[in-house]
Design a protein around this motif. Sequence first.
Motif, short mmCIF file in Angstrom:
data_model
loop_
_atom_site.label_atom_id
_atom_site.label_comp_id
_atom_site.label_asym_id
_atom_site.label_seq_id
_atom_site.Cartn_x
_atom_site.Cartn_y
_atom_site.Cartn_z
N ALA A 31 0.86 -1.18 0.00
CA ALA A 31 0.00 0.00 0.00
C ALA A 31 0.90 1.22 0.00
O ALA A 31 2.08 1.15 0.32
CB ALA A 31 -0.91 -0.01 1.23
N ARG A 32 0.32 2.36 -0.37
CA ARG A 32 1.13 3.59 -0.37
C ARG A 32 1.62 3.87 1.04
O ARG A 32 0.88 3.65 2.02
CB ARG A 32 0.31 4.77 -0.88
N PRO A 33 2.83 4.36 1.20
CA PRO A 33 3.34 4.67 2.55
C PRO A 33 2.53 5.81 3.16
O PRO A 33 1.99 6.66 2.43
CB PRO A 33 4.79 5.08 2.28
N PRO A 34 2.44 5.86 4.48
CA PRO A 34 1.69 6.94 5.13
C PRO A 34 2.25 8.30 4.75
O PRO A 34 3.46 8.46 4.51
CB PRO A 34 1.89 6.65 6.63
N ALA A 35 1.39 9.29 4.73
CA ALA A 35 1.80 10.63 4.32
C ALA A 35 2.91 11.18 5.19
O ALA A 35 3.83 11.84 4.71
CB ALA A 35 0.59 11.56 4.33
N ASP A 36 2.85 10.91 6.50
CA ASP A 36 3.89 11.45 7.37
C ASP A 36 5.24 10.80 7.10
O ASP A 36 6.29 11.44 7.18
CB ASP A 36 3.50 11.30 8.85
N PRO A 84 4.19 8.83 -8.53
CA PRO A 84 4.86 8.60 -7.26
C PRO A 84 4.56 9.74 -6.30
O PRO A 84 3.86 10.70 -6.64
CB PRO A 84 6.34 8.58 -7.66
N ASP A 85 5.15 9.65 -5.11
CA ASP A 85 5.02 10.73 -4.12
C ASP A 85 6.10 11.78 -4.30
O ASP A 85 5.93 12.93 -3.88
CB ASP A 85 5.09 10.15 -2.70
N ALA A 86 7.21 11.38 -4.89
CA ALA A 86 8.31 12.32 -5.11
C ALA A 86 9.20 11.77 -6.22
O ALA A 86 9.18 10.57 -6.52
CB ALA A 86 9.13 12.52 -3.83
N VAL A 87 9.97 12.67 -6.84
CA VAL A 87 10.94 12.29 -7.86
C VAL A 87 12.30 12.85 -7.46
O VAL A 87 12.41 14.02 -7.10
CB VAL A 87 10.55 12.83 -9.26
N GLY A 91 2.94 4.16 -4.78
CA GLY A 91 3.56 5.43 -4.45
C GLY A 91 5.06 5.29 -4.31
O GLY A 91 5.69 4.44 -4.94
N GLY A 92 5.64 6.14 -3.48
CA GLY A 92 7.07 6.07 -3.24
C GLY A 92 7.84 7.10 -4.03
O GLY A 92 7.30 8.14 -4.43
N VAL A 122 6.19 9.67 4.08
CA VAL A 122 6.64 10.29 2.83
C VAL A 122 7.22 11.67 3.11
O VAL A 122 8.29 12.05 2.59
CB VAL A 122 5.49 10.40 1.82
N ASN A 123 6.56 12.44 3.97
CA ASN A 123 7.04 13.78 4.28
C ASN A 123 8.42 13.73 4.93
O ASN A 123 9.29 14.57 4.64
CB ASN A 123 6.05 14.51 5.20
#
Length: 471
Positions: free
Chosen positions: A10-15, A54-57, A98-99, A17-18
């Motif tokens: 599953a997508r990692p939790p938002a915190d 993704p969540d970031a590049v 995500g990721g 990722v932050n």
Amino acid sequence: MTGMSSDADARPPADTVNRVVTELRERLGERVSTNATVLEQHGHDESGWPVMPPDAVVFAGSRDDVATTVTVCARHRVPMIPYGTGTAVEGHVQALHGGVVIDLSGMDQVVAVNAADMDCTVQAGVTRKQLNRHLRDTGLFFPIDPGADASIGGMTSTRASGTNAVRYGTMAGNVLSLTAVLPDGRVIDTGRRARKSSAGYDLTHLLIGAEGTLGVITDITLRLHGLPEAISSAVCAFPTVRDAVEAASETIQTGVPVARVELLDELQMQAINRYAGLDHPEAPHLFLEFHGSPAGVAEQAETTQAIASEHGGHTFQWATVEEERNRLWQARHDAYPAALQLRPGARPVLTDVCVPVSALADCIADAQRELERLPMPGTILGHVGDGNFHVILLCDPESADDYARAKAFNERLVERALALDGTCTGEHGIGMGKMPFLQAEHGDAVAVMRSIKAALDPHNLMNPGKVFQRA
């Protein structure tokens, strides 16, 4: 997946990722992006799979940037997806969970050229056209040509081949060694520049074709080839696809060292004419190329033309000047975008089977009969010198029936190829698109592949959701 953590399911939790983005920015600065447009751009390839951003590049500029990114993501158990030019066609780069996408396009340096040894070392973001421009004055070239100007790292990761494979082989035979960042951040070299070695496990070929699921390839040492003294290209029309395939097969079986032999069916030729403003006969064609000495090339061309004529080949067009040859082959390389214009807005479904050359004519004939029964257009093209061909099916993106029929067509074609001792994918790789067929093709060997994946990437962080279906 047996024996593997489900951390990346599953997508990692938002915190989480932050925290990862903050730490990466502290170390890499502006190389880290969360811009929505950038994320969308990196959430798809050239396939018909939907965008999965993704969540970031991270725009890596060095091996250290890659190792830093992997180390941070591994510590927080955030998925990572390597990205080259985005020209893959099986959903290789979609961020299913995500990721962080690691964009290697900025790692575009030709590190070394060893002309005397006929090899070179490049960073993963170097593209094949860029490399050959760099080699222009050395008398050497890199022959693997998948059509798109793909990155060498991406071509290695998917074990690509293309139009020259019948003579020069695939990426598997043209990579001498690699440098890669493993899922825990360790950097390894898989070999040296020696042309052969019996030292330990063959980690080079373990990573070739792993599609970014075992690590991130950062540097590649490649085998180079001498530029041929003479090159001659030709296109030839045939009455039927079977005639063209049989002419190509007989040419190979006769021992003619043809460098390229490509098939395009009549609908594909119609698409190319419209797309590029050409006037080829709208009939099945072979595109051919011969490399060697002037006398050798002339003999090869003469033999091939005689064989083609016996199978109804006609309307030969020859090109020996580089500009004319490039123009001729550009038509072949335009086949995919040209086919898409037959049904603007369509969702493409591509097949990629490869069978023994002796079985190719029958396999393509079966595919043609199936195509005639489908409601959507589909073209056939392929590298018939090594038994690999593609069908491009153009589905209405709003039609579940179209997609279901295309999927069933692909399944039947793969079943036919496997029955002929062929493969579900000759060069595109598994990605997301071919996962259901891996077990049918490899049986218990898939369990061994899973074990290797679990040993190197126990938390399933490297390009999760590709190659393997969950067990």
